[in-house]
Design an enzyme around this catalytic site. Sequence first.
Site, PDB file in Angstrom:
ATOM      1  N   HIS A  63       0.849  -1.205   0.000  1.00  0.00           N
ATOM      2  CA  HIS A  63       0.000   0.000   0.000  1.00  0.00           C
ATOM      3  C   HIS A  63       0.881   1.250   0.000  1.00  0.00           C
ATOM      4  O   HIS A  63       1.899   1.294   0.697  1.00  0.00           O
ATOM      5  CB  HIS A  63      -0.928  -0.002   1.224  1.00  0.00           C
ATOM      6  CG  HIS A  63      -2.045   0.983   1.096  1.00  0.00           C
ATOM      7  ND1 HIS A  63      -1.851   2.335   1.261  1.00  0.00           N
ATOM      8  CD2 HIS A  63      -3.357   0.832   0.791  1.00  0.00           C
ATOM      9  CE1 HIS A  63      -3.013   2.964   1.059  1.00  0.00           C
ATOM     10  NE2 HIS A  63      -3.941   2.060   0.773  1.00  0.00           N
TER      11      HIS A  63
ATOM     12  N   GLU B   9      -3.776   1.426  -7.600  1.00  0.00           N
ATOM     13  CA  GLU B   9      -4.161   2.562  -6.772  1.00  0.00           C
ATOM     14  C   GLU B   9      -3.224   3.743  -7.038  1.00  0.00           C
ATOM     15  O   GLU B   9      -2.138   3.826  -6.431  1.00  0.00           O
ATOM     16  CB  GLU B   9      -4.048   2.201  -5.286  1.00  0.00           C
ATOM     17  CG  GLU B   9      -4.943   1.082  -4.835  1.00  0.00           C
ATOM     18  CD  GLU B   9      -5.343   1.256  -3.372  1.00  0.00           C
ATOM     19  OE1 GLU B   9      -6.538   1.376  -3.112  1.00  0.00           O
ATOM     20  OE2 GLU B   9      -4.455   1.311  -2.507  1.00  0.00           O
TER      21      GLU B   9
HETATM   22  C1  PEP Z   1      -6.946   2.904   0.075  1.00  0.00           C
HETATM   23  O1  PEP Z   1      -6.447   3.364   1.098  1.00  0.00           O
HETATM   24  O2  PEP Z   1      -6.588   1.799  -0.341  1.00  0.00           O
HETATM   25  C2  PEP Z   1      -7.980   3.694  -0.612  1.00  0.00           C
HETATM   26  C3  PEP Z   1      -8.412   3.268  -1.757  1.00  0.00           C
HETATM   27  O3  PEP Z   1      -8.401   4.793   0.043  1.00  0.00           O
HETATM   28  P1  PEP Z   1      -9.601   5.777  -0.403  1.00  0.00           P
HETATM   29  O4  PEP Z   1     -10.710   4.950  -0.928  1.00  0.00           O
HETATM   30  O5  PEP Z   1      -9.964   6.490   0.863  1.00  0.00           O
HETATM   31  O6  PEP Z   1      -9.037   6.691  -1.437  1.00  0.00           O
END
Ligand code: PEP
Length: 244
Positions: A99, A168
């Site tokens: 992450h 992400e």
């Molecule tokens: C995450 O922390 O993996 C994430 C997707 O956060 P958010 O949805 O708050 O952007």
Amino acid sequence: MTNKYIYFVANWKMFGKLKTLNSINKVMSFVKKFKKNKLKLIYCPPATLISPLNDKLKSTIIQIGAQNCHESDSYGANTGQINSSMLKAVGARYVILGHSENRQLGENDNLINLKIKNSIKSGLKIIFCIGESLSQKKNKQTKRILSKQIDRGLKKVVNKKKIIIAYEPIWAIGSGLTPKNSEILEIVKFIKGKVRGSKVLYGGSVNNQNINVLKKINNVDGFLVGGASQNSNNFVDIIRKTFN
Ligand code: PEP
């Protein structure tokens, strides 16, 4: 979305106490109507809540994941750390690794690789997060960065079936911003081309408003939801709208 399963991973981050688990009742009753082969719902609470959540979710289709772990799969003099086999023992079936919030604290690709290999050995499935920064995106380096994260993170990982990749973008996490659908589509295609047969999720500011747009990306296997998963009404809304 035309996939067999749709994954929803709730990353609670540093949120929640025992009594917070009551809020999940709404989600539990909502998902009763889903068969296991349609919806994969995975809650990743802080480590303090894995065991009680495991008790609570017995006999539901909801599974549990951890948010990180130590790289070793054996015990050691590592104050404050928890390893993957300890997480497995209290009910975790998955662990989020790589992450960006942990990469920002100094986790590099080699460390993440070690965590991935040892967590698989412990019997966990991996939610492997990758993503580019805003400046890397602006400099058109996204694919190069993702490629490097994948190559190094998955080096000598033989059992790729244990890996779910979560794309992400760092700049999308917690910001309210998301890439365009066409950008996510292209990146997911790129990742699936690199890691054959992999499931790929999108994560970054998914909420109950933008889900109607994001759900149209037809090669995405689901969503990693951070902030919006901490509120069960919002989270149920996200799941309901995806299937509508
Ligand atoms: C995450 O922390 O993996 C994430 C997707 O956060 P958010 O949805 O708050 O952007």
